[in-house]
Design a protein around this motif. Structure first.
Motif, PDB file in Angstrom:
ATOM      1  N   SER A  26       0.860  -1.041  -0.115  1.00  0.00           N
ATOM      2  CA  SER A  26      -0.028  -0.056  -0.034  1.00  0.00           C
ATOM      3  C   SER A  26       0.699   1.119  -0.004  1.00  0.00           C
ATOM      4  O   SER A  26       0.327   2.435   0.244  1.00  0.00           O
ATOM      5  CB  SER A  26      -0.939   0.182   1.228  1.00  0.00           C
ATOM      6  N   PHE A  27       2.292   1.080  -0.073  1.00  0.00           N
ATOM      7  CA  PHE A  27       2.987   2.511  -0.174  1.00  0.00           C
ATOM      8  C   PHE A  27       3.173   3.090  -1.233  1.00  0.00           C
ATOM      9  O   PHE A  27       2.713   4.408  -1.466  1.00  0.00           O
ATOM     10  CB  PHE A  27       4.489   2.078   0.563  1.00  0.00           C
ATOM     11  N   LYS A  28       3.483   2.434  -2.532  1.00  0.00           N
ATOM     12  CA  LYS A  28       3.686   3.319  -3.582  1.00  0.00           C
ATOM     13  C   LYS A  28       3.883   2.085  -4.841  1.00  0.00           C
ATOM     14  O   LYS A  28       5.000   1.264  -4.581  1.00  0.00           O
ATOM     15  CB  LYS A  28       4.969   4.186  -3.648  1.00  0.00           C
ATOM     16  N   ASP A  29       2.932   2.214  -6.078  1.00  0.00           N
ATOM     17  CA  ASP A  29       3.211   1.174  -6.851  1.00  0.00           C
ATOM     18  C   ASP A  29       4.050   1.722  -8.163  1.00  0.00           C
ATOM     19  O   ASP A  29       3.714   3.027  -8.403  1.00  0.00           O
ATOM     20  CB  ASP A  29       1.938   0.845  -7.376  1.00  0.00           C
ATOM     21  N   SER A  30       5.001   1.227  -8.534  1.00  0.00           N
ATOM     22  CA  SER A  30       5.832   1.846  -9.727  1.00  0.00           C
ATOM     23  C   SER A  30       5.506   1.568 -10.991  1.00  0.00           C
ATOM     24  O   SER A  30       5.786   2.043 -12.153  1.00  0.00           O
ATOM     25  CB  SER A  30       7.200   1.251  -9.679  1.00  0.00           C
ATOM     26  N   ASP A  31       4.677   0.234 -11.225  1.00  0.00           N
ATOM     27  CA  ASP A  31       4.230  -0.239 -12.688  1.00  0.00           C
ATOM     28  C   ASP A  31       3.102  -0.423 -13.010  1.00  0.00           C
ATOM     29  O   ASP A  31       2.636  -0.923 -14.189  1.00  0.00           O
ATOM     30  CB  ASP A  31       4.930  -1.657 -12.611  1.00  0.00           C
ATOM     31  N   GLY A  32       2.122   0.457 -12.216  1.00  0.00           N
ATOM     32  CA  GLY A  32       0.625   0.302 -12.616  1.00  0.00           C
ATOM     33  C   GLY A  32      -0.336  -0.745 -12.458  1.00  0.00           C
ATOM     34  O   GLY A  32      -1.300  -0.772 -12.933  1.00  0.00           O
ATOM     35  N   ASP A  33       0.370  -1.875 -11.679  1.00  0.00           N
ATOM     36  CA  ASP A  33      -0.495  -2.934 -11.558  1.00  0.00           C
ATOM     37  C   ASP A  33      -1.278  -2.867 -10.226  1.00  0.00           C
ATOM     38  O   ASP A  33      -2.109  -3.882 -10.061  1.00  0.00           O
ATOM     39  CB  ASP A  33       0.226  -4.356 -11.483  1.00  0.00           C
ATOM     40  N   GLY A  34      -1.327  -1.738  -9.666  1.00  0.00           N
ATOM     41  CA  GLY A  34      -2.318  -1.304  -8.706  1.00  0.00           C
ATOM     42  C   GLY A  34      -1.799  -1.827  -7.225  1.00  0.00           C
ATOM     43  O   GLY A  34      -2.142  -1.875  -6.226  1.00  0.00           O
ATOM     44  N   VAL A  35      -0.563  -2.480  -7.283  1.00  0.00           N
ATOM     45  CA  VAL A  35       0.076  -3.268  -5.777  1.00  0.00           C
ATOM     46  C   VAL A  35       1.424  -2.346  -5.627  1.00  0.00           C
ATOM     47  O   VAL A  35       2.298  -1.995  -6.702  1.00  0.00           O
ATOM     48  CB  VAL A  35       0.225  -4.456  -6.180  1.00  0.00           C
ATOM     49  N   GLY A  36       1.428  -1.955  -4.332  1.00  0.00           N
ATOM     50  CA  GLY A  36       2.922  -1.332  -3.917  1.00  0.00           C
ATOM     51  C   GLY A  36       3.889  -2.139  -4.373  1.00  0.00           C
ATOM     52  O   GLY A  36       3.764  -3.468  -4.121  1.00  0.00           O
ATOM     53  N   ASP A  37       4.963  -1.843  -4.569  1.00  0.00           N
ATOM     54  CA  ASP A  37       6.161  -2.627  -4.936  1.00  0.00           C
ATOM     55  C   ASP A  37       7.541  -2.025  -4.473  1.00  0.00           C
ATOM     56  O   ASP A  37       7.741  -1.037  -3.704  1.00  0.00           O
ATOM     57  CB  ASP A  37       6.315  -3.165  -6.235  1.00  0.00           C
ATOM     58  N   LEU A  38       8.648  -2.919  -4.462  1.00  0.00           N
ATOM     59  CA  LEU A  38      10.098  -2.206  -3.915  1.00  0.00           C
ATOM     60  C   LEU A  38      10.526  -0.938  -4.792  1.00  0.00           C
ATOM     61  O   LEU A  38      11.219  -0.266  -4.317  1.00  0.00           O
ATOM     62  CB  LEU A  38      11.055  -3.354  -4.044  1.00  0.00           C
ATOM     63  N   LYS A  39      10.381  -1.125  -5.992  1.00  0.00           N
ATOM     64  CA  LYS A  39      10.612  -0.032  -6.725  1.00  0.00           C
ATOM     65  C   LYS A  39       9.792   1.364  -6.337  1.00  0.00           C
ATOM     66  O   LYS A  39      10.675   2.335  -6.487  1.00  0.00           O
ATOM     67  CB  LYS A  39      10.349  -0.093  -8.232  1.00  0.00           C
ATOM     68  N   GLY A  40       8.813   0.926  -5.877  1.00  0.00           N
ATOM     69  CA  GLY A  40       7.776   2.251  -5.482  1.00  0.00           C
ATOM     70  C   GLY A  40       8.363   2.876  -4.241  1.00  0.00           C
ATOM     71  O   GLY A  40       8.580   3.847  -4.060  1.00  0.00           O
ATOM     72  N   ILE A  41       8.912   1.768  -3.273  1.00  0.00           N
ATOM     73  CA  ILE A  41       9.626   2.296  -2.085  1.00  0.00           C
ATOM     74  C   ILE A  41      10.760   3.103  -2.331  1.00  0.00           C
ATOM     75  O   ILE A  41      11.027   4.130  -1.885  1.00  0.00           O
ATOM     76  CB  ILE A  41       9.884   1.145  -1.177  1.00  0.00           C
ATOM     77  N   ILE A  42      11.462   2.680  -3.373  1.00  0.00           N
ATOM     78  CA  ILE A  42      12.781   3.239  -3.860  1.00  0.00           C
ATOM     79  C   ILE A  42      12.481   4.675  -4.032  1.00  0.00           C
ATOM     80  O   ILE A  42      13.307   5.590  -3.995  1.00  0.00           O
ATOM     81  CB  ILE A  42      13.621   2.432  -4.899  1.00  0.00           C
ATOM     82  N   SER A  43      11.498   4.810  -4.968  1.00  0.00           N
ATOM     83  CA  SER A  43      11.255   6.210  -5.432  1.00  0.00           C
ATOM     84  C   SER A  43      10.913   7.256  -4.437  1.00  0.00           C
ATOM     85  O   SER A  43      10.752   8.430  -4.660  1.00  0.00           O
ATOM     86  CB  SER A  43      10.148   5.935  -6.482  1.00  0.00           C
ATOM     87  N   LYS A  44      10.358   6.596  -3.290  1.00  0.00           N
ATOM     88  CA  LYS A  44       9.937   7.400  -1.966  1.00  0.00           C
ATOM     89  C   LYS A  44      10.691   7.425  -0.795  1.00  0.00           C
ATOM     90  O   LYS A  44      10.757   8.059   0.073  1.00  0.00           O
ATOM     91  CB  LYS A  44       8.432   7.047  -1.707  1.00  0.00           C
ATOM     92  N   LEU A  45      12.252   7.077  -1.034  1.00  0.00           N
ATOM     93  CA  LEU A  45      13.092   6.988  -0.170  1.00  0.00           C
ATOM     94  C   LEU A  45      13.564   8.446   0.425  1.00  0.00           C
ATOM     95  O   LEU A  45      13.715   8.548   1.851  1.00  0.00           O
ATOM     96  CB  LEU A  45      14.304   6.078  -0.419  1.00  0.00           C
TER      97      LEU A  45
END
Length: 558
Positions: A26-45
């Motif tokens: 639930s933090f940040k989705d990077s690829d548009g599949d609707g699920v937060g992911d590790l790349k999303g977290i990286i983008s918000k560090l």
């Protein structure tokens, strides 16, 4: 700059840390599949770094069929495909450390997924080498003694499996079979898994459901008088005869070899029991994470502030001279902090959010702070069962429906109590899906994201977000708030929680009004003569002696 002097033998980095919990889905989705992911977290560090926190506790990211949102693990050395790859994880860890942020991972080893290779082998035959990795009860012995299952409230935690004409134990979902810690081979497998992640450079573990790893493997019948009292049943489920033997062995084999922090979730049923996990002389774990203060009720008004104060004070008394506690008001299994302990109405949401944050950051112990609470995010209050994904809520709904119960009353209660309340996507901005995803979110967003989000609060110096940052900075500059003794004041006051923190000759007074009314505190204390370090109303000159405005929080040095 830190101004307080502390005994060098007491100082630990994990005592001084502020831990920020990230629920990756639930933090940040990077690829548009609707699920937060590790790349999303990286983008918000950079955002995480801006909060001033020292460590991130990351909920499970291991390979999983996702029956219980990642707490059912099918491979402990792989990353769930929803979240990315091991390369993404390695980059995440590198980028966190580059910013001075430590990473704490969930260790979920009371149970695995039924899709783990261990369990596939274990259920294949009675003489399989993996058979003893789990708890099995052969059918020829009769029906196993009843055990209540957390997620299947109408079922026995023993699930019949026809392949070997036996029952296996699952304290949680039937897809989460319990591991058999009596087996030393299994324990060594766990230690190897821990070393795998620690050798990558992670900074510690939060031990999930750890009070259950040791069981009385005779599984005696439960006393009939407690069958309908889950809290009492818990005493028979875990805290087995070898619990602390296993943890001490883990410390010898793994933990003592690394400079990390370890957190015992659900540590014991009392302060003295919790102490056993973290007494330094016992060489077990570092931080006790107990549930008494969050499982007391659904709102402060339900149980009274005096009782609430007594819980924290009892634990602090036990931990006064040794051991260490976690301080928290919310996580992924609890409703939103402000909806449970504060007031999430438009009038009081911001001010009560700030008050609760003040409490977490000024108490004695390591603060654990859940994502989105720094914005004052609130319960979404879903109206339909179709809006819930959580196995706990959905299974209870089915149970009530099958019994012909009041489904509307259940859904109304879930608006306050469901675990899903804290799991809605993080509210980044006012754009579509609040900037969480370009696709369809896995869980419906709270519709208030257009007015409650990080982007808006970044621009407002008096926002909940920026107040949180001030609190973190204040704690770092005043180690009295970390190592100082805690003394409860004005105990019988039903509206105000007042206490002092003292280290050497430095003292800090904290005053918190937990109500939506002006409240009086009973202290022989004149505010005008002392330095106000922080006030959540941000207008110190309006403070009246012995009175606090609704949900007011004041931190005073004297």
């Amino acid at each position: 700059m830190k101004f307080d002097i502390i005994p060098t033998n007491s100082a630990k980095w994990w005592k001084e840390a502020v831990v920020y919990q990230i629920y990756p889905r639930s933090f940040k989705d990077s690829d548009g599949d609707g699920v937060g992911d590790l790349k999303g977290i990286i983008s918000k560090l950079d955002y995480v770094k801006s909060l001033g926190v020292d460590a991130v506790w990351l909920n499970p990211i291991y390979a999983s069929p996702n029956d219980d949102n990642g707490y059912d693990i099918s491979n402990y050395r792989e990353i769930m495909s929803d979240f990315g790859t091991m390369e993404d994880f390695d980059l995440l860890l590198q980028e966190m450390h580059k910013r001075g942020i430590k990473l704490i991972m969930d260790l979920v080893v009371n149970h695995s997924s039924d899709e783990h290779e261990w369990f596939k082998q274990s259920r294949s035959s009675r003489d399989n080498p993996y058979r003893n990795y789990y708890h099995w009860w052969p059918a020829e012995k009769g029906t196993p003694p009843y055990r209540w299952s957390w997620f299947d409230v109408d079922s026995n935690a023993w699930k019949y499996d026809a392949t070997t004409d036996s029952y296996y134990l699952h304290y949680f979902s039937e897809k989460q079979p319990d591991l058999n810690w009596e087996n030393p081979t299994l324990r060594n497998e766990v230690y190897d898994i821990m070393k795998f992640w620690l050798d990558k450079g992670i900074d510690g573990f939060r031990m999930d459901a750890f009070q259950f790893i040791s069981k009385d493997n005779n599984f005696p019948e439960l006393p009939t008088e407690i069958l309908n009292e889950p809290i009492e049943i818990m005493k028979y489920y875990g805290d087995g005869p070898h619990l602390h033997d296993y943890i001490q062995e883990m410390n010898r084999e793994v933990l003592s070899k690394y400079n990390i922090m370890t957190v015992a979730e659900g540590a014991g049923s009392s302060p003295s029991e919790a102490m056993k996990f973290v007494d330094p002389d016992r060489k077990e774990l570092d931080i006790a994470y107990h549930f008494e203060s969050v499982e007391i009720g659904n709102h402060i008004a339900d149980f009274g502030l005096v009782k609430y104060k007594d819980i924290f004070s009892r634990y602090d008394t036990e931990f006064k001279d040794k051991g260490w506690l976690a301080i928290f008001l919310a996580n992924h299994d609890q409703p939103r902090m402000v909806s449970k302990f504060g007031n999430d109405s438009p009038e009081f949401r911001e001010i009560s959010s700030k008050m609760l944050s003040t409490f977490i950051l000024t108490m004695r112990g390591t603060p654990f702070y859940y994502q989105g609470d720094e914005l004052g995010m609130v319960n979404p209050r879903f109206d339909s069962i179709n809006e819930y994904q959580d196995i706990d809520t959905r299974n209870k709904y089915i149970s009530i429906k099958n019994k012909g119960g009041d489904l509307q009353a259940f859904l109304e209660a879930q608006k306050q109590t469901s675990r899903e309340n804290s799991r809605t996507p993080f509210q980044w901005n006012s754009t579509k899906n609040s900037g969480f995803t370009s696709g369809k979110p896995w869980l419906k967003l709270n519709p208030n994201f257009e007015t409650i989000n990080a982007e808006i609060q970044e621009k407002n110096q008096n926002s909940v977000l920026n107040y949180f940052r001030k609190l973190v900075q204040l704690r770092k500059e005043n180690l009295t708030l970390v190592y100082g003794t805690y003394t409860l004041l004005d105990r019988e006051n039903p509206n105000v929680y007042a206490y002092t923190r003292r280290l050497n000759d430095k003292k800090i007074l904290v005053l918190l009004n937990f109500t939506d009314q002006t409240a009086t505190y009973n202290l022989n204390f004149k505010l005008g003569k002392h330095e106000v370090l922080l006030d959540n109303y941000n207008d110190f000159e309006k403070v009246e002696n012995c009175q606090l405005r609704p949900y007011e929080a004041i931190i005073i040095a004297y």
